[in-house]
Design a protein around this motif. Structure first.
Motif, short mmCIF file in Angstrom:
data_model
loop_
_atom_site.label_atom_id
_atom_site.label_comp_id
_atom_site.label_asym_id
_atom_site.label_seq_id
_atom_site.Cartn_x
_atom_site.Cartn_y
_atom_site.Cartn_z
N VAL A 135 0.84 -1.20 0.00
CA VAL A 135 0.00 0.00 0.00
C VAL A 135 0.87 1.25 0.00
O VAL A 135 1.80 1.37 0.80
CB VAL A 135 -0.92 0.01 1.23
CG1 VAL A 135 -1.67 1.34 1.32
CG2 VAL A 135 -1.93 -1.13 1.14
N GLU A 136 0.58 2.18 -0.89
CA GLU A 136 1.35 3.41 -0.99
C GLU A 136 0.57 4.58 -0.41
O GLU A 136 -0.65 4.52 -0.21
CB GLU A 136 1.72 3.68 -2.45
CG GLU A 136 2.63 2.61 -3.03
CD GLU A 136 3.00 2.89 -4.48
OE1 GLU A 136 2.39 3.81 -5.07
OE2 GLU A 136 3.87 2.18 -5.01
N GLN A 160 -2.83 5.93 -1.88
CA GLN A 160 -4.07 5.21 -1.60
C GLN A 160 -4.62 5.59 -0.23
O GLN A 160 -5.84 5.71 -0.04
CB GLN A 160 -3.80 3.70 -1.67
CG GLN A 160 -3.52 3.24 -3.09
CD GLN A 160 -2.56 2.08 -3.17
OE1 GLN A 160 -1.77 1.85 -2.26
NE2 GLN A 160 -2.61 1.35 -4.25
N SER A 165 -6.11 9.25 -0.42
CA SER A 165 -7.40 9.33 -1.09
C SER A 165 -8.54 9.15 -0.10
O SER A 165 -9.51 9.92 -0.10
CB SER A 165 -7.48 8.28 -2.20
OG SER A 165 -8.76 8.27 -2.79
N ASP A 210 -2.83 -5.31 2.81
CA ASP A 210 -2.56 -4.94 1.42
C ASP A 210 -3.78 -4.75 0.54
O ASP A 210 -4.82 -4.32 1.00
CB ASP A 210 -1.55 -5.88 0.77
CG ASP A 210 -0.21 -5.20 0.60
OD1 ASP A 210 0.73 -5.89 0.24
OD2 ASP A 210 -0.13 -3.99 0.82
N LEU A 211 -3.65 -5.09 -0.74
CA LEU A 211 -4.62 -4.67 -1.75
C LEU A 211 -5.46 -5.81 -2.32
O LEU A 211 -6.14 -5.65 -3.31
CB LEU A 211 -3.88 -3.98 -2.91
CG LEU A 211 -3.07 -2.75 -2.51
CD1 LEU A 211 -2.25 -2.27 -3.70
CD2 LEU A 211 -4.00 -1.64 -2.05
N ILE A 213 -8.16 -0.55 2.20
CA ILE A 213 -7.46 0.64 2.70
C ILE A 213 -8.42 1.80 2.93
O ILE A 213 -8.14 2.70 3.74
CB ILE A 213 -6.33 1.04 1.72
CG1 ILE A 213 -5.40 2.07 2.37
CG2 ILE A 213 -6.90 1.54 0.42
CD1 ILE A 213 -4.69 1.59 3.59
N GLY A 214 -9.58 1.78 2.27
CA GLY A 214 -10.56 2.84 2.47
C GLY A 214 -11.09 2.91 3.89
O GLY A 214 -11.48 3.98 4.36
N SER A 261 -8.32 4.61 6.28
CA SER A 261 -8.06 5.98 5.84
C SER A 261 -9.26 6.89 6.12
O SER A 261 -9.09 8.04 6.51
CB SER A 261 -7.67 6.02 4.36
OG SER A 261 -8.68 5.45 3.56
#
Length: 344
Positions: A81-82, A85, A88, A283-284, A301-302, A305
């Motif tokens: 994960v960067e 992401q 956002s 991760d993704l 990740i949403g 975040s």
């Protein structure tokens, strides 16, 4: 015609000026239905928030500083994960508030610490979000001593209580270990992040406790710490699989490491499910595209975040940090039975 003011909206809605003011600033202290009434009345009377005037009166910047380590121009290895992401999701969480997120991309821990010092001393933002927390993080102490609102992506261990969002690393490793041990594995490798990261400390402690509970010995040769890249995964599979008593399972801290672990399998002539298995966490969700697909713990990740964005708004409103601490448990996605089948 006089320009509409907060008093105009208060008369229109029958609410107090204080409530209208908080609603226009998207304060979490105002119920959503009340905020909707205020915003509807504001649109009806043609009210526009003079943000510049508010900044002059209050001294607020209406900026949230997101300080995140970005890969350098010569760092081409994928690390999962960067920051983009994560950024956002935070931006979406702030969308309906007067706040906007400002990215401060830093190269390393030292630069992030200096950036925080500047933001705090020069009041360049009203709140800060940081990631990559250490077990004992001097950045956290700096912000606490300055009484500056902040939220961390990742808990700490030795710092005073603070607002944070994190994955439940203790439970992830405990359940991963229990599942693999139940499937007959006795030599389980842990490919972990660098030792200074708080979540790496938590994962290692959970790993050791799981071994102790199962009556299995702890072997330091089966634990590796480093940058979570494919190269790290490949290197450690090649090394560990050459041991006299090699691992039959590898728990990788992210999918980038797991991808490298598969490369290590290929280099050593290992077959997934016959000689050993690979599991990943976080991760993704690209694990579903590996060949074969592997079992992983997945947290979109949403989710963290968005919580980071919500928590910093509440922290800037003065909510105590103890009320803003969340551990999120990722979903277990079983794509493989993970029992060894020698006939393969």
């Amino acid at each position: 015609m006089q320009r509409p003011t907060i008093k105009t909206i208060a008369r229109e809605t029958g609410l107090s000026i204080a409530t209208v003011s908080k609603a226009l600033k998207h304060s979490p202290q105002v119920r959503p239905e009340t905020r909707a009434v205020v915003l509807d009345a504001a649109e009806r009377v043609g009210y526009e928030l003079n943000l510049h005037g508010v900044q002059l009166r209050t001294g607020k910047t209406y900026q949230v500083a997101a300080i995140m380590t970005a890969p350098g121009p010569k760092e081409n290895e994928w690390e999962g994960v960067e920051y983009a992401q994560l950024l956002s999701g935070i931006s979406w969480a702030l969308e309906e508030s007067p706040y906007r997120v400002s990215l401060y991309a830093v190269r390393d821990f030292q630069e992030s610490q200096e950036t925080i010092r500047q933001i705090v001393s020069m009041k360049k933002a009203d709140g800060i979000i940081i990631s990559g927390t250490r077990a004992d993080d001097p950045r956290i102490r700096l912000m606490q001593e300055a009484e500056f609102p902040f939220v961390t992506y990742g808990m700490s261990i030795h710092n005073a209580p603070h607002a944070y969002v994190d994955a439940d690393n203790e439970q992830m490793i405990r359940l991963s270990m229990a599942r693999l041990i139940e499937r007959g594995h006795r030599r389980i490798a842990l490919l972990n992040p660098k030792e200074q990261f708080a979540y790496g400390v938590v994962r290692l402690e959970s790993y050791r406790k799981a071994l102790e509970k199962a009556g299995l010995p702890y072997d330091p040769a089966l634990v590796a710490h480093g940058r979570l890249t494919p190269a790290f995964g490949r290197e450690n599979v090649v090394t560990m699989s050459a041991l006299a008593d090699p691992p039959t399972a590898y728990i990788c801290a992210n999918e980038a490491t797991a991808l490298g672990a598969f490369s290590g399998f290929h280099a050593r002539g290992l077959v997934h499910g016959r000689d050993a298995v690979i599991n990943a966490t976080d991760d993704l969700n690209v694990s579903q595209y590996f060949a074969p697909p592997i079992t992983s713990y997945y947290l979109p990740i949403g989710e963290p975040s968005a919580l980071l964005g919500k928590f910093i708004l509440r922290r800037m409103e003065g909510e105590p940090p103890e009320a803003l601490q969340t551990l999120l448990m990722p979903d277990l996605i079983e794509r493989s039975d993970d029992r060894l089948r020698p006939e393969r």
